[in-house]
Enzyme design. Structure first.
Site, PDB file in Angstrom:
ATOM      1  N   HIS A  26       0.847  -1.152   0.039  1.00 33.07           N
ATOM      2  CA  HIS A  26      -0.182  -0.032   0.031  1.00 33.07           C
ATOM      3  C   HIS A  26       0.895   1.126  -0.115  1.00 33.07           C
ATOM      4  O   HIS A  26       2.136   1.163   0.606  1.00 33.07           O
ATOM      5  CB  HIS A  26      -1.047  -0.003   1.127  1.00 33.07           C
ATOM      6  N   GLU A  73      -7.962  -4.471  -0.161  1.00 31.78           N
ATOM      7  CA  GLU A  73      -8.728  -5.266  -1.155  1.00 31.78           C
ATOM      8  C   GLU A  73      -8.663  -6.732  -1.084  1.00 31.78           C
ATOM      9  O   GLU A  73      -9.594  -7.464  -1.474  1.00 31.78           O
ATOM     10  CB  GLU A  73      -7.803  -5.061  -2.547  1.00 31.78           C
TER      11      GLU A  73
HETATM   12  N1  ACO Z   1       3.679  -7.709  -5.010  1.00 27.05           N
HETATM   13  C1  ACO Z   1       4.857  -7.574  -5.314  1.00 27.05           C
HETATM   14  N2  ACO Z   1       5.931  -6.850  -5.182  1.00 27.05           N
HETATM   15  C2  ACO Z   1       5.348  -5.382  -4.529  1.00 27.05           C
HETATM   16  C3  ACO Z   1       3.999  -5.249  -4.247  1.00 27.05           C
HETATM   17  C4  ACO Z   1       3.143  -6.534  -4.376  1.00 27.05           C
HETATM   18  N3  ACO Z   1       1.921  -6.577  -4.117  1.00 27.05           N
HETATM   19  N4  ACO Z   1       3.682  -4.230  -3.919  1.00 27.05           N
HETATM   20  C5  ACO Z   1       5.102  -3.482  -3.783  1.00 27.05           C
HETATM   21  N5  ACO Z   1       5.874  -4.460  -4.440  1.00 27.05           N
HETATM   22  C6  ACO Z   1       7.446  -3.999  -4.526  1.00 27.05           C
HETATM   23  C7  ACO Z   1       7.558  -3.192  -5.796  1.00 27.05           C
HETATM   24  O1  ACO Z   1       7.740  -4.155  -6.640  1.00 27.05           O
HETATM   25  C8  ACO Z   1       8.767  -2.462  -5.545  1.00 27.05           C
HETATM   26  O2  ACO Z   1       9.696  -3.111  -5.563  1.00 27.05           O
HETATM   27  P1  ACO Z   1      11.229  -2.482  -6.466  1.00 27.05           P
HETATM   28  O3  ACO Z   1      11.418  -1.110  -5.695  1.00 27.05           O
HETATM   29  O4  ACO Z   1      12.267  -3.651  -6.003  1.00 27.05           O
HETATM   30  O5  ACO Z   1      10.872  -2.284  -7.719  1.00 27.05           O
HETATM   31  C9  ACO Z   1       8.459  -2.051  -4.133  1.00 27.05           C
HETATM   32  O6  ACO Z   1       7.436  -3.092  -3.596  1.00 27.05           O
HETATM   33  C10 ACO Z   1       7.754  -0.637  -3.886  1.00 27.05           C
HETATM   34  O7  ACO Z   1       6.644  -0.599  -4.807  1.00 27.05           O
HETATM   35  P2  ACO Z   1       5.926   0.641  -5.032  1.00 27.05           P
HETATM   36  O8  ACO Z   1       4.925   0.272  -6.292  1.00 27.05           O
HETATM   37  O9  ACO Z   1       7.045   1.727  -5.275  1.00 27.05           O
HETATM   38  O10 ACO Z   1       5.142   1.058  -3.982  1.00 27.05           O
HETATM   39  P3  ACO Z   1       4.084   1.747  -3.834  1.00 27.05           P
HETATM   40  O11 ACO Z   1       3.913   1.918  -2.413  1.00 27.05           O
HETATM   41  O12 ACO Z   1       3.791   2.997  -4.776  1.00 27.05           O
HETATM   42  O13 ACO Z   1       2.975   0.602  -4.162  1.00 27.05           O
HETATM   43  C11 ACO Z   1       1.004  -0.614  -4.457  1.00 27.05           C
HETATM   44  C12 ACO Z   1       1.525   0.708  -3.678  1.00 27.05           C
HETATM   45  C13 ACO Z   1       0.782  -0.126  -5.945  1.00 27.05           C
HETATM   46  C14 ACO Z   1      -0.427  -0.723  -3.877  1.00 27.05           C
HETATM   47  C15 ACO Z   1       1.461  -1.818  -4.549  1.00 27.05           C
HETATM   48  O14 ACO Z   1       1.774  -2.313  -3.465  1.00 27.05           O
HETATM   49  C16 ACO Z   1       1.031  -2.805  -5.585  1.00 27.05           C
HETATM   50  O15 ACO Z   1       0.853  -2.870  -6.879  1.00 27.05           O
HETATM   51  N6  ACO Z   1       0.139  -3.880  -4.934  1.00 27.05           N
HETATM   52  C17 ACO Z   1      -0.571  -5.012  -5.628  1.00 27.05           C
HETATM   53  C18 ACO Z   1      -1.867  -4.306  -6.200  1.00 27.05           C
HETATM   54  C19 ACO Z   1      -2.837  -3.915  -5.136  1.00 27.05           C
HETATM   55  O16 ACO Z   1      -3.195  -4.744  -4.106  1.00 27.05           O
HETATM   56  N7  ACO Z   1      -3.813  -2.882  -5.347  1.00 27.05           N
HETATM   57  C20 ACO Z   1      -4.525  -2.263  -4.452  1.00 27.05           C
HETATM   58  C21 ACO Z   1      -3.991  -1.600  -3.393  1.00 27.05           C
HETATM   59  S1  ACO Z   1      -5.164  -0.617  -1.990  1.00 27.05           S
HETATM   60  C22 ACO Z   1      -6.183   0.513  -2.778  1.00 27.05           C
HETATM   61  O17 ACO Z   1      -5.506   1.048  -3.631  1.00 27.05           O
HETATM   62  C23 ACO Z   1      -7.287   0.749  -2.075  1.00 27.05           C
END
Ligand code: ACO
Length: 388
Positions: free
Chosen positions: A267, A325
């Site tokens: 998140h 989610e």
């Molecule tokens: N699975 C695998 N790796 C992940 C995940 C995940 N669910 N979430 C984050 N990471 C990793 C990324 O690959 C990244 O790694 P890197 O820096 O080595 O490339 C690191 O963790 C940070 O990721 P970011 O995308 O920069 O983190 P951010 O805080 O922006 O992401 C997000 C938040 C978009 C929700 C992300 O965790 C994600 O894509 N989750 C899966 C989709 C999801 O569940 N969405 C619903 C969110 S809840 C809501 O919106 C109401």
């Protein structure tokens, strides 16, 4: 946070914050989110204190009035909502045309929402307008859902509570007490979450002192995007794809090896377990134990444990945890909702929060007008069309 400092006219620097990330642009009494401690306070109440106890109408009253209602106030409030639940004929006719075009439910909600105040006098007060919009959102979703499936719409029951009515209008039969409680807990849990994209959109719109309907239509448009409200379906797909507990590790490992994201984890704001996931997990457990298939709940719990372990291996120190989610998907599926109804149901709940933000903004907020950094040319000369 990415920031760049630029200079305009060689004078004071203008800081550039792409996406306004980290900028505090409003004050609110509606919710406090502490992403490092995993804390969500809604109008003074920790989420876990209130979400499983309040009715949705109490929760909305709390946001709109900054206190819980007395029994008499709650009855009056319910009456003020229930008087508006039936849709104007023009809205139903429009939804029929949208159903014939087989549009997604969120499109129908966006199209229908703009017509909801068609029968309201121009001089209606703000709270009357808010009650009307809130009351009619579930009716739009349920009516459209049934029309698109060739079924006759079910009229709202003026004796039933908000969550019960929504389910009865969708299913065409009385929901069970555990379905109603599950839906009520879901609606309470996602009603408000700070200046997310849809809430900010609503505040930007209402800040021009336009009408509430315009703000709600804009907020629905923002919520509809896959980066905001559109993600719970894939989280459920992963659990179904895994199917049995012994496949969890191999399926999730393969996804991570392909650099896929595990849906329902991580998140932007919460860097620990999302408090909404904890509330929804308990609600899902109760529902599945009482009404259905505990096996699916136990499978999901196992998937969650394995996912958190593998994410720690793949991204050590990031503490990627369950987000809202994951258990939203499980709970709404357990209640009997089709995946396509997940985001519209989110919108129904969040309307209570959007309206609270609009009322808060109208009570003293400023016109919202950030600046953009110009990146284009500055000295172009006019060329007549014949010689371009
Ligand atoms: N699975 C695998 N790796 C992940 C995940 C995940 N669910 N979430 C984050 N990471 C990793 C990324 O690959 C990244 O790694 P890197 O820096 O080595 O490339 C690191 O963790 C940070 O990721 P970011 O995308 O920069 O983190 P951010 O805080 O922006 O992401 C997000 C938040 C978009 C929700 C992300 O965790 C994600 O894509 N989750 C899966 C989709 C999801 O569940 N969405 C619903 C969110 S809840 C809501 O919106 C109401």
């Amino acid at each position: 946070m990415p920031t760049k400092t630029i200079t305009t006219n060689g004078t004071a620097p203008d800081n550039y914050y792409p996406g306004l990330e980290g900028i505090i642009a409003e004050e609110t009494r509606l919710s406090l989110i502490d992403g490092l401690k995993g804390k969500l306070i809604i109008a003074g109440f920790p989420l876990e204190e209130i979400a499983e106890r309040a009715s949705f109408e109490e929760m909305v009253y709390l946001l709109w009035h900054d206190r819980l209602p007395t029994a008499a106030e709650l009855t009056d409030f319910q009456t003020s909502i229930r008087q508006f639940q039936t849709l104007p004929d023009a809205t139903v006719q429009l939804l029929q045309a949208v159903a014939e075009a087989n549009k997604p439910v969120m499109d129908a909600l966006r199209i229908g929402a703009g017509t909801l105040d068609i029968d309201l006098p121009v001089n209606a007060g703000i709270e009357e307008r808010a009650a009307l919009l809130l009351a009619r959102m579930p009716t739009v979703v349920a009516t459209y859902w049934r029309l698109r499936h060739g079924q006759a719409p079910v009229q709202p029951n003026p004796e039933a509570g908000f969550a019960e009515n929504y389910l009865a209008m969708l299913f065409g039969e009385e929901p069970s007490p555990s379905q109603i409680r599950g839906m009520e807990t879901y609606l309470n849990t996602v009603i408000e979450h700070g200046l997310n994209a849809s809430t900010f959109s609503a505040r930007v719109i209402i800040a021009t002192q336009t009408d509430l309907t315009s703000a709600i239509v804009g907020a629905i448009g923002a919520l509809k995007g896959p980066l905001h409200g559109g993600a719970p379906g894939p989280a459920l797909d992963t659990v179904f794809e895994i199917g049995t507990p012994e496949r969890a590790e191999s399926v999730l490992r393969e996804k991570l090896e392909r650099s896929e994201r595990l849906m329902g984890f991580g998140h932007r704001v919460y860097k620990v377990y999302d408090p909404r996931a904890a509330v929804l997990s308990r609600a899902a457990q109760r529902l599945f134990e009482e009404d259905g298939d505990s096996e699916l709940y136990l499978l999901a719990q196992h998937v969650e444990e394995v996912a958190i372990k593998l994410l720690e291996e793949a991204k050590p120190g990031r503490n990627l945890q369950t987000n809202v989610e994951f258990y939203t998907a499980l709970l709404l599926h357990g209640i009997g909702l089709d995946t396509e109804l997940f985001t519209p149901t989110f919108a129904i709940s969040r309307t209570g929060g959007w309206l609270a933000h609009c009322m808060e903004h109208l009570a003293g907020g400023r016109l919202i007008r950030p600046k953009a950094r110009y990146t284009g040319d500055q000295n172009r000369a006019w060329v007549p069309i014949a010689v371009r």
